[in-house]
Design a protein around this motif. Structure first.
Motif, PDB file in Angstrom:
ATOM      1  N   PHE A 150       0.847  -1.178   0.000  1.00 15.03           N
ATOM      2  CA  PHE A 150       0.000   0.000   0.000  1.00 15.03           C
ATOM      3  C   PHE A 150       0.882   1.227   0.000  1.00 15.03           C
ATOM      4  CE2 PHE A 150      -2.629   3.289   2.011  1.00 15.03           C
ATOM      5  CZ  PHE A 150      -3.719   3.248   1.159  1.00 15.03           C
ATOM      6  N   ASN A 151       0.589   2.147  -0.915  1.00 14.80           N
ATOM      7  CA  ASN A 151       1.343   3.394  -1.014  1.00 14.80           C
ATOM      8  C   ASN A 151       0.368   4.467  -1.466  1.00 14.80           C
ATOM      9  OD1 ASN A 151       2.834   5.600  -1.935  1.00 14.80           O
ATOM     10  ND2 ASN A 151       4.524   4.330  -2.626  1.00 14.80           N
ATOM     11  N   ARG A 152       0.120   5.418  -0.597  1.00 16.21           N
ATOM     12  CA  ARG A 152      -0.886   6.448  -0.894  1.00 16.21           C
ATOM     13  C   ARG A 152      -0.607   7.172  -2.212  1.00 16.21           C
ATOM     14  NH1 ARG A 152      -4.207   6.348   3.107  1.00 16.21           N
ATOM     15  NH2 ARG A 152      -3.534   6.045   5.232  1.00 16.21           N
ATOM     16  N   GLY A 153       0.630   7.169  -2.690  1.00 17.05           N
ATOM     17  CA  GLY A 153       0.969   7.858  -3.924  1.00 17.05           C
ATOM     18  C   GLY A 153       0.743   7.033  -5.176  1.00 17.05           C
ATOM     19  N   SER A 154       0.316   5.788  -5.032  1.00 21.62           N
ATOM     20  CA  SER A 154       0.138   4.919  -6.190  1.00 21.62           C
ATOM     21  C   SER A 154      -1.043   5.375  -7.037  1.00 21.62           C
ATOM     22  CB  SER A 154      -0.087   3.481  -5.718  1.00 21.62           C
ATOM     23  OG  SER A 154      -0.504   2.676  -6.790  1.00 21.62           O
ATOM     24  N   ASP A 155      -0.957   5.110  -8.337  1.00 22.61           N
ATOM     25  CA  ASP A 155      -2.047   5.445  -9.262  1.00 22.61           C
ATOM     26  C   ASP A 155      -3.177   4.422  -9.213  1.00 22.61           C
ATOM     27  OD1 ASP A 155      -0.667   7.647 -10.141  1.00 22.61           O
ATOM     28  OD2 ASP A 155       0.259   6.578 -11.817  1.00 22.61           O
ATOM     29  N   ASN A 156      -3.014   3.350  -8.497  1.00 24.02           N
ATOM     30  CA  ASN A 156      -3.971   2.248  -8.479  1.00 24.02           C
ATOM     31  C   ASN A 156      -4.762   2.247  -7.167  1.00 24.02           C
ATOM     32  OD1 ASN A 156      -5.281   0.009  -9.454  1.00 24.02           O
ATOM     33  ND2 ASN A 156      -3.700  -1.423  -8.803  1.00 24.02           N
ATOM     34  N   GLY A 157      -5.306   3.375  -6.773  1.00 24.81           N
ATOM     35  CA  GLY A 157      -6.076   3.443  -5.543  1.00 24.81           C
ATOM     36  C   GLY A 157      -5.226   3.272  -4.300  1.00 24.81           C
TER      37      GLY A 157
END
Length: 184
Positions: A150-157
């Motif tokens: 999980f990474n808040r900066g990801s483009d996949n939600g």
């Protein structure tokens, strides 16, 4: 008593040395998970139970629950080679049960994503216990073990997809559509 501390959430772990190799591996594994999942976890106990298999877990509604138990032998690279590296697959599997029960994942997927639910059930589970939650726990463990995070900066939600073919696995797509992942 040892604790794993990830993203400001502490998870109590009994039965391991406070600064040993085992606690380091368990903490490294837990720190892959989003804080929402970490907050759902009960105390993790490492010992000689369960007598068979590598781990066991129970929801708050089950006898003695909630708990996650890991058999000490899971750290033996001969008996459990999958756990010989940086991460602990057995822990991820047992956490997967807790997350399934806490968020009602398989129950929701059965109605909201019948194809995803079927893909989860179609994957063979070789453990001692059987049932729908085993399939969710396997996919949950596969997601994180093979590079998902999980990474808040990801483009996949917020979700970083696992490496290679794991990103296209229909089971992974199904769990990412479950309440445990869509609400994170």
């Amino acid at each position: 008593m040892p604790y794993a501390l990830c993203y400001g959430v502490s998870v109590r772990i009994n039965g391991v040395e406070p600064r040993g190799r085992e606690i380091e591996q368990l903490e490294r594994t837990l720190c892959l998970l989003p804080s929402m999942h970490l907050r759902a976890l009960p105390t993790i106990t490492v010992g000689d139970r369960p007598a068979r298999g590598g781990g066991g877990s129970a929801s708050p509604t089950m006898p003695g629950g909630p708990f996650i138990r890991l058999n000490r032998m899971i750290f033996d690279p001969v008996q459990r080679p999958v756990n010989a590296g940086r991460l602990n697959y057995t822990l991820l599997h047992e956490v997967g049960h807790i997350i399934d029960w806490a968020f009602g994942c398989m129950a929701t997927l059965a109605g909201s994503d019948p194809a995803g639910y079927a893909a989860l059930l179609a994957h063979a589970h070789s453990g001692a216990t059987q049932g729908p939650s085993e399939h969710f726990a396997d996919a949950y463990a596969d997601f994180f073990f093979h590079g998902g995070s999980f990474n808040r900066g990801s483009d996949n939600g917020g979700w970083v997809m696992p490496r290679g073919n794991w990103a296209r696995d229909p089971r992974i797509q199904a769990i990412l559509g479950s309440p445990a992942f869509s609400d994170a």
